[in-house]
Scaffold this active site. Sequence first.
Site, short mmCIF file in Angstrom:
data_model
loop_
_atom_site.label_atom_id
_atom_site.label_comp_id
_atom_site.label_asym_id
_atom_site.label_seq_id
_atom_site.Cartn_x
_atom_site.Cartn_y
_atom_site.Cartn_z
CG HIS A 285 -4.23 -36.84 15.94
ND1 HIS A 285 -4.30 -38.17 16.29
CD2 HIS A 285 -5.26 -36.61 15.10
CE1 HIS A 285 -5.33 -38.73 15.66
NE2 HIS A 285 -5.93 -37.80 14.93
CD GLU B 269 9.26 -6.03 7.37
OE1 GLU B 269 8.97 -4.93 6.87
OE2 GLU B 269 9.09 -6.30 8.57
N GLY C 196 -5.04 -2.48 5.24
CA GLY C 196 -4.24 -3.61 4.74
C GLY C 196 -4.91 -4.95 4.98
NE ARG C 197 -6.78 -4.56 11.09
CZ ARG C 197 -6.18 -3.37 11.20
NH1 ARG C 197 -5.08 -3.12 10.53
NH2 ARG C 197 -6.69 -2.42 11.97
CE LYS D 87 -3.71 1.93 2.87
NZ LYS D 87 -4.62 1.64 3.99
CE LYS E 24 4.33 -1.11 7.91
NZ LYS E 24 3.43 -0.65 6.86
CD GLU F 22 -2.30 -5.21 11.61
OE1 GLU F 22 -1.21 -5.80 11.64
OE2 GLU F 22 -2.80 -4.77 10.57
C1 G6Q Z 1 -2.67 -4.04 7.90
C2 G6Q Z 1 -1.45 -3.41 8.36
C3 G6Q Z 1 -0.18 -4.09 7.90
C4 G6Q Z 1 0.20 -3.77 6.46
C5 G6Q Z 1 1.63 -4.20 6.23
C6 G6Q Z 1 2.10 -3.93 4.83
O1 G6Q Z 1 -3.77 -3.68 8.17
O2 G6Q Z 1 -1.46 -2.07 8.06
O3 G6Q Z 1 -0.22 -5.47 8.05
O4 G6Q Z 1 -0.65 -4.39 5.57
O5 G6Q Z 1 2.46 -3.55 7.16
O6 G6Q Z 1 2.02 -2.58 4.53
P1 G6Q Z 1 2.20 -2.10 3.05
O7 G6Q Z 1 1.11 -2.70 2.23
O8 G6Q Z 1 2.14 -0.62 3.08
O9 G6Q Z 1 3.53 -2.61 2.59
#
Ligand code: G6Q
Length: 547
Positions: free
Chosen positions: A388, A216, A271-272, A210, A508, A357
């Site tokens: 199990h 990462e 994001g989620r 986003k 971050k 989250e």
């Molecule tokens: C989700 C969070 C988080 C995010 C990641 C990746 O709700 O905000 O999990 O999706 O940190 O972020 P970017 O899409 O900006 O790389």
Amino acid sequence: MTANIAPLTQCAAWKALEAHYPKVRELHLRQIFADDPNRGERMAAEAVGIYFDYSKHRITDETLKLLLQLAEESGLRAHIDAMFRGEKMNVTEQRAVLHVALRARKGQAIVVDGEDVVPRVHGVLDRMADFSNRVRGGEWKGHTGKPIRNVVNIGIGGSDLGPAMAYEALRHYSRRDMTFRFVSNIDGTDFAEATRDLDAEETLFIISSKTFTTLETMTNAHTARVWALKTLKHQAAIASHFVAVSTNADEVAKFGIDTANMFEFWDWVGGRYSMDSAIGLSTMVAIGKESFRDMLDGFHQMDEHFRTAPFERNLPVLMGLLTLWYNNFFGAQTVAVLPYEQYLNRFPAYLQQLTMESNGKRVSLDGTEVAYQTAPIYWGEPGTNGQHSFYQLIHQGTKIIPCDFIAFAQPLNPLGRHHDVLLANVFAQAEALAFGKTSQEVRADGMPEWLVPHRTFEGNRPSNTILLERLTPQALGKLVALYEHSVFTQGAIWQIDSFDQWGVELGKVLAQRIIPELEAKAEPKLEHDSSTNTLIRRYRKLRQTSP
Ligand code: G6Q
């Protein structure tokens, strides 16, 4: 939104639930079921093809009435309407919360800051469909003219878990002659293992971020570029082997991806909550545009159910309230999600982000510390594997762990007796958890007295059983939306912001200070606490001795 709502613990329904709880705590599901032979039929709700059995809960009709009253008193109805209207429900980031717009049908209008966003959503969906068709049809060629056979999504958190879960969940519907991989971890092993058997000439990277600044993802994306160019040699190859999904066109361009190959989404998609935005591009390439649209349709059906159904028949509302009941009154710390469906093996991991989250917050919307527990810990594994291992604790441990059993009536891979046996297990587990095995029953089996306590199952362990016909793209959409709105229900009642994630933001920035200290040639001056300083020194030393 909550201006006129009393603090949660002052609500009449909350107080009534507090007074009611001690009575219910003493009841046993064995007795409750014996007293009401129709409970199993009565305490079930069905909507949009999901059968939701909540009879095996430690509740009475009075409990349910009070929980529903709590939802009313908490202004849940107004919250739902506000979300669908595009109000800025994400208060701390001043953003609308409109994942529901991602699956709105053409012609529906949802306005954010004066603009109807639905046409834009469909514009991107159409571009995604066109792109997916070209990749799947072999028209989109790699730099050397070969068709794309491998798709690697690079993203993390919300830009990874949804696509990775959906790919696994819908693998049955996916292109079997293509390979799909998901790289998220900054641990180089993730990238190395995901690409070690791939031919760069046939590999497409989807860089999903986003912000397009996440450490990462950007590190993995740069590594991917180096990896691809090692074989493809020419910078120009980037155009045919890299596309981006982002809200940040500037950063995408800086990375070297043509913004014509960027698929857009918007800041009102968390994001989620983004798996059915352009973040789902890998899903669409895997299953095709029709199946992707079916999935969106499933989400939409659940959205409409959530928006319009009376609370007493509203699946996400019921689910959210029942979770809250154990979390806030029984002191339950966790919820186990137990899909009896191998394709849902990543579903618990996906739900961990969605639930924890979203609702892992300790202050309410007005910034005051909450006086009650918020999100429980979600965890789980597909059945029957869990049986199990950790089910022992659920059956006979000292903790109360409400369970979500998820099952499908029709198998996608019918093989002899497998499915009947699988379903027999899910029904048997829910039954055993609820009713247990009394010491008298154990004695009647002829057990010696000393073994009786060990072989006795207390029972009275609550669960939902969520039964669907078949795992289809549409069913997946319904299931995910069920949990999304259950999370919303809980967050609204807890009066928290379910849509920010300052803890992630912290992560971050935290490592940024230490990275140069690890990378410095000369011994750096360390000014952390003594533990962190020692660990950094030890790491620098050990690293040098590695083979
Ligand atoms: C989700 C969070 C988080 C995010 C990641 C990746 O709700 O905000 O999990 O999706 O940190 O972020 P970017 O899409 O900006 O790389």
